[in-house]
Enzyme design. Sequence first.
Site, PDB file in Angstrom:
ATOM      1  N   HIS A  46      36.007 -38.545  26.514  1.00 37.04           N
ATOM      2  CA  HIS A  46      37.210 -38.889  25.768  1.00 37.04           C
ATOM      3  C   HIS A  46      38.386 -39.200  26.697  1.00 37.04           C
ATOM      4  O   HIS A  46      39.327 -39.868  26.281  1.00 37.04           O
ATOM      5  CB  HIS A  46      37.594 -37.747  24.826  1.00 37.04           C
ATOM      6  N   GLU A 151      26.259 -31.304  18.838  1.00 41.48           N
ATOM      7  CA  GLU A 151      27.420 -31.672  18.024  1.00 41.48           C
ATOM      8  C   GLU A 151      27.025 -32.426  16.754  1.00 41.48           C
ATOM      9  O   GLU A 151      27.802 -33.234  16.250  1.00 41.48           O
ATOM     10  CB  GLU A 151      28.408 -32.490  18.859  1.00 41.48           C
ATOM     11  N   ASP A 177      33.055 -31.977  16.167  1.00 40.71           N
ATOM     12  CA  ASP A 177      32.100 -33.044  15.863  1.00 40.71           C
ATOM     13  C   ASP A 177      30.951 -32.522  15.013  1.00 40.71           C
ATOM     14  O   ASP A 177      30.409 -33.248  14.171  1.00 40.71           O
ATOM     15  CB  ASP A 177      31.561 -33.658  17.154  1.00 40.71           C
TER      16      ASP A 177
END
Length: 258
Positions: A46, A151, A177
Amino acid sequence: MRANTAKARLRQGKPIVGPILPFASEAMIELCALAGFHFVFIDCEHGPMSVETVERLVRACEVANIPSLARVPDQNPQTILRFLDTGLQGVLVPHIDTAEQAAAAVAAAKYAPEGHRGLAGVRAGGYGIDLPLAEYVRRANEEVMVWVLLESRAAVENVEAIAAVPGIDVLQIGPTDLAMSMLGTPDSRHPEVERALDRILAAGRAAGKAVGRGAVSGEAHMRRELERGFSVITFGLRDLVVEPGRRLMAELGLSGEG
């Protein structure tokens, strides 16, 4: 190849706690080391981090004497290879849903005979000068951590098989997530998500694997999750600044002022 003190703690049955670094800052790495955290988690999925940037941050970790770990952006073996060649002491591989994907992640992070990571005289191996390559290979296979990120609903359904894969050091949970996958909302404390976390914890214990939890905020939450059985805790660096800062400003009677 440096000794991995975070991995050594896990082998001794001790928990490890470290911040997620979403931006490139050598100074922040130094402060994290001075604070006594057990590792720094560089977010390359990210965060805006290139391999070249990570190599610079790894050097800062080495100077500060704190283990370096990065969440790589994908499962591609070439991606894992390039990030580990910077000298990282561990990788977190995202979106692991099956035992086959977990085994592939381990193979990409380990040299033969444990895997198929390509070997060269790169920085991680002291440019082929610091150690004989055969000794570097042995130590790298021993010291580098492999974390797999669970996730999704599929990961939970397959967690017992994933946990049984040799070479995995940590089953790391991405609760937000996971909640999105299971519920379509980011409610990571929903009872259904909590039951999934319990299943992952049980699978980790049965397989002798450490289990980690992300999205932890505040001392009380961290303590609760450690007591619950998580042995790896990661948290956002913003949590060290924003909430304490807001409390301070409120105590001073200055919050909300322009």
